[in-house]
Design a protein around this motif. Sequence first.
Motif, PDB file in Angstrom:
ATOM      1  N   ILE A   1      -4.083   4.724  10.596  1.00 46.52           N
ATOM      2  CA  ILE A   1      -4.875   4.385   9.400  1.00 46.52           C
ATOM      3  C   ILE A   1      -6.093   3.542   9.797  1.00 46.52           C
ATOM      4  O   ILE A   1      -7.195   3.760   9.301  1.00 46.52           O
ATOM      5  CB  ILE A   1      -3.996   3.620   8.375  1.00 46.52           C
ATOM      6  N   LEU A   2      -5.878   2.565  10.646  1.00 48.13           N
ATOM      7  CA  LEU A   2      -6.965   1.692  11.107  1.00 48.13           C
ATOM      8  C   LEU A   2      -6.991   1.737  12.642  1.00 48.13           C
ATOM      9  O   LEU A   2      -6.375   0.902  13.312  1.00 48.13           O
ATOM     10  CB  LEU A   2      -6.743   0.256  10.612  1.00 48.13           C
ATOM     11  N   PRO A   3      -7.671   2.725  13.213  1.00 45.31           N
ATOM     12  CA  PRO A   3      -7.586   2.938  14.662  1.00 45.31           C
ATOM     13  C   PRO A   3      -8.254   1.854  15.501  1.00 45.31           C
ATOM     14  O   PRO A   3      -7.862   1.630  16.636  1.00 45.31           O
ATOM     15  CB  PRO A   3      -8.319   4.261  14.887  1.00 45.31           C
ATOM     16  N   LYS A   4      -9.291   1.193  14.924  1.00 45.72           N
ATOM     17  CA  LYS A   4     -10.009   0.162  15.695  1.00 45.72           C
ATOM     18  C   LYS A   4     -10.006  -1.139  14.913  1.00 45.72           C
ATOM     19  O   LYS A   4      -9.662  -1.157  13.731  1.00 45.72           O
ATOM     20  CB  LYS A   4     -11.457   0.604  15.916  1.00 45.72           C
ATOM     21  N   ASP A   5     -10.505  -2.200  15.541  1.00 43.71           N
ATOM     22  CA  ASP A   5     -10.459  -3.499  14.866  1.00 43.71           C
ATOM     23  C   ASP A   5     -11.684  -3.724  13.971  1.00 43.71           C
ATOM     24  O   ASP A   5     -12.126  -4.851  13.781  1.00 43.71           O
ATOM     25  CB  ASP A   5     -10.311  -4.633  15.890  1.00 43.71           C
ATOM     26  N   ASP A   6     -12.226  -2.621  13.402  1.00 47.50           N
ATOM     27  CA  ASP A   6     -13.430  -2.766  12.574  1.00 47.50           C
ATOM     28  C   ASP A   6     -13.147  -2.541  11.077  1.00 47.50           C
ATOM     29  O   ASP A   6     -14.078  -2.433  10.281  1.00 47.50           O
ATOM     30  CB  ASP A   6     -14.501  -1.766  13.045  1.00 47.50           C
ATOM     31  N   HIS A   7     -11.878  -2.418  10.714  1.00 43.63           N
ATOM     32  CA  HIS A   7     -11.468  -2.224   9.323  1.00 43.63           C
ATOM     33  C   HIS A   7     -11.952  -0.884   8.729  1.00 43.63           C
ATOM     34  O   HIS A   7     -11.978  -0.737   7.520  1.00 43.63           O
ATOM     35  CB  HIS A   7     -11.915  -3.391   8.425  1.00 43.63           C
ATOM     36  N   VAL A   8     -12.351   0.046   9.580  1.00 47.37           N
ATOM     37  CA  VAL A   8     -12.781   1.362   9.078  1.00 47.37           C
ATOM     38  C   VAL A   8     -11.571   2.296   9.030  1.00 47.37           C
ATOM     39  O   VAL A   8     -10.870   2.482  10.031  1.00 47.37           O
ATOM     40  CB  VAL A   8     -13.895   1.963   9.966  1.00 47.37           C
ATOM     41  N   VAL A   9     -11.339   2.866   7.843  1.00 47.04           N
ATOM     42  CA  VAL A   9     -10.164   3.711   7.628  1.00 47.04           C
ATOM     43  C   VAL A   9     -10.373   5.100   8.237  1.00 47.04           C
ATOM     44  O   VAL A   9     -11.439   5.698   8.107  1.00 47.04           O
ATOM     45  CB  VAL A   9      -9.898   3.836   6.108  1.00 47.04           C
ATOM     46  N   ASN A  10      -9.332   5.602   8.886  1.00 47.45           N
ATOM     47  CA  ASN A  10      -9.332   6.970   9.408  1.00 47.45           C
ATOM     48  C   ASN A  10      -8.743   7.879   8.325  1.00 47.45           C
ATOM     49  O   ASN A  10      -7.526   7.916   8.129  1.00 47.45           O
ATOM     50  CB  ASN A  10      -8.480   7.010  10.688  1.00 47.45           C
TER      51      ASN A  10
ATOM     52  N   ARG B   1      -4.581  11.593   5.333  1.00 49.78           N
ATOM     53  CA  ARG B   1      -4.291  12.990   4.967  1.00 49.78           C
ATOM     54  C   ARG B   1      -2.878  13.385   5.426  1.00 49.78           C
ATOM     55  O   ARG B   1      -2.125  14.012   4.691  1.00 49.78           O
ATOM     56  CB  ARG B   1      -5.337  13.926   5.586  1.00 49.78           C
ATOM     57  N   PHE B   2      -2.523  12.988   6.645  1.00 48.75           N
ATOM     58  CA  PHE B   2      -1.185  13.343   7.142  1.00 48.75           C
ATOM     59  C   PHE B   2      -0.091  12.799   6.205  1.00 48.75           C
ATOM     60  O   PHE B   2       0.805  13.532   5.783  1.00 48.75           O
ATOM     61  CB  PHE B   2      -0.975  12.815   8.571  1.00 48.75           C
ATOM     62  N   TYR B   3      -0.195  11.512   5.862  1.00 47.30           N
ATOM     63  CA  TYR B   3       0.865  10.935   5.018  1.00 47.30           C
ATOM     64  C   TYR B   3       0.793  11.463   3.580  1.00 47.30           C
ATOM     65  O   TYR B   3       1.821  11.592   2.915  1.00 47.30           O
ATOM     66  CB  TYR B   3       0.815   9.399   5.078  1.00 47.30           C
TER      67      TYR B   3
ATOM     68  N   PHE C   1      -1.523   0.107   0.128  1.00 42.57           N
ATOM     69  CA  PHE C   1      -1.091   0.002  -1.281  1.00 42.57           C
ATOM     70  C   PHE C   1      -2.122   0.656  -2.205  1.00 42.57           C
ATOM     71  O   PHE C   1      -1.773   1.339  -3.160  1.00 42.57           O
ATOM     72  CB  PHE C   1      -0.927  -1.459  -1.718  1.00 42.57           C
ATOM     73  N   LYS C   2      -3.409   0.403  -1.916  1.00 41.36           N
ATOM     74  CA  LYS C   2      -4.463   0.952  -2.788  1.00 41.36           C
ATOM     75  C   LYS C   2      -4.482   2.470  -2.687  1.00 41.36           C
ATOM     76  O   LYS C   2      -4.703   3.161  -3.670  1.00 41.36           O
ATOM     77  CB  LYS C   2      -5.830   0.381  -2.410  1.00 41.36           C
ATOM     78  N   HIS C   3      -4.268   2.985  -1.505  1.00 42.98           N
ATOM     79  CA  HIS C   3      -4.330   4.439  -1.337  1.00 42.98           C
ATOM     80  C   HIS C   3      -3.135   5.136  -1.996  1.00 42.98           C
ATOM     81  O   HIS C   3      -3.310   6.085  -2.750  1.00 42.98           O
ATOM     82  CB  HIS C   3      -4.397   4.807   0.145  1.00 42.98           C
ATOM     83  N   PHE C   4      -1.927   4.683  -1.712  1.00 39.72           N
ATOM     84  CA  PHE C   4      -0.740   5.418  -2.189  1.00 39.72           C
ATOM     85  C   PHE C   4      -0.239   4.923  -3.540  1.00 39.72           C
ATOM     86  O   PHE C   4       0.381   5.684  -4.284  1.00 39.72           O
ATOM     87  CB  PHE C   4       0.393   5.335  -1.160  1.00 39.72           C
TER      88      PHE C   4
END
Length: 467
Positions: free
Chosen positions: A79-88, A93-95, A142-145
């Motif tokens: 969900i958060l691959p790097k330490d920049d708070h940018v969502v993947n 989509r997978f979940y 939480f916001k997403h799901f």
Amino acid sequence: MKDKFLWGSATAAYQCEGAWDEDGKGPSIWDDYCHSTANLTGITGDVSCDHYHHFKEDIKMMAEGNQNTYRFSISWSRILPKDDHVVNEAGFRFYDELIDECEKYGIVPNVTLVHYDLPDYIGTWTNPKVSDEFAYYASVVFKHFGNRIPLYATINEPSHNTACCYLIGNYPPNEHNMQHFVECAYNMAVCTAKAIREFRKLNLNSTIGVVHASGASESLADTPKYLEAIKYSNMFHNDWVLDPAIKGYYEDELIEKVKSSGIDLSFVKKEDLEIIKDNTVDWIGQNAYDRNLVKPYTGGETTATVNNRGDNDGTSKSARESKIIKGWFEVDRDENVPLNKWGREVYPRQIYNTLLRIKDRYGNIPIWITENGHGQYDIADENGYVEDNERIEFLNNYLQWILKAKEDGVNVRGYYVWSTMDLYSWINGYKKRYGLVRVDYEDGNLKRTPKKSFYWYKDFITKYKDI
Ligand code: BGP
């Protein structure tokens, strides 16, 4: 869903997903560890049973087995691959698709936010930033799901995870360091509380808990010294996780005992303790594996060992689990209780004692048995079918004690077999299997074949579905 007893099975992201670097996922500490020279086995979860590409088949099979709930974990670094708070978005989509599939069959998702696999940019649980980063990740989830996930859990097994990382040293960062052990435990409590604070802001209909590993402590004698060992063992294994999570505070006696063991508690912050006080769980996930059989501390330095070799033949002392916590207690051995191949007691009554202790100490808090399973060297016939009678006996005996606890007034709401299908068993690799469904790791297609226990569990659920 609220009043219905849930019957299902469980997995965890690193252990089953595979696809370790697919679709933008960042590395977790388990990816790093397994790919490093510290991993002496060379075995990894890179592919495992490839749930990432087989989830439709796996969930269909759960439905065919009458299961109406699935416990899985989300990979934080998907969900958060790097330490920049940018969502993947591909991670979500997978979940999303996984949950679509659950909904198609009326299977309730029970989702753990982290099951050992911290992103590598967090590094360790002693990172002072971990609780803020975890709260951020949790709020994004939480916001997403939202209400699509009725049951959220923050962390899998703080007590076991901490012990493996900092006491036994068989999980990364592979340390033997009681100062770090305590810091890690504390940070996990703060992580849970800060995530719950984010959760409450959203006013969801869902509920949130934490998943606990350890069973109630017991001893073979009831002299004052033995009773004191039980008390210290419960403080060590149980109270430091469950007290802050459920009551919102640590007992003074526990804090004093930790200090008297030479631990520097200067990392504890008043504002963290306030957050813990105001943000407690709705429910507890209790995993059911073993009890803590203890005796008074007699001497020696703090040390703990486990058997990751699976070579216990019931005679070899070295193959048993051991633990000495200096000044607190030592692990005891009851020769009347059988051990599994990994040197762990097979003692089903422990779950009854554990559930009653939770009820006595914390009242009627709802409890889900979030894992219960038996590791074995399965032998398949030419069709891939496994007659796992020993596993059936193990699960059946545990379930009888769980049903008895429910009859005796414990607020048990559901049960999950560990595991849905065969998967990576951490340091034990792939030969130690827990699945209701066999995975053929050799055939190139990771073919799934339900075991005898799958059909037994299906019938068990039919019999007890309306309890
Ligand atoms: C629990 C973990 C699971 C699972 C299980 C069996 O403590 O939550 O992830 O692995 O134990 O343990 P192992 O695989 O080490 O035998």
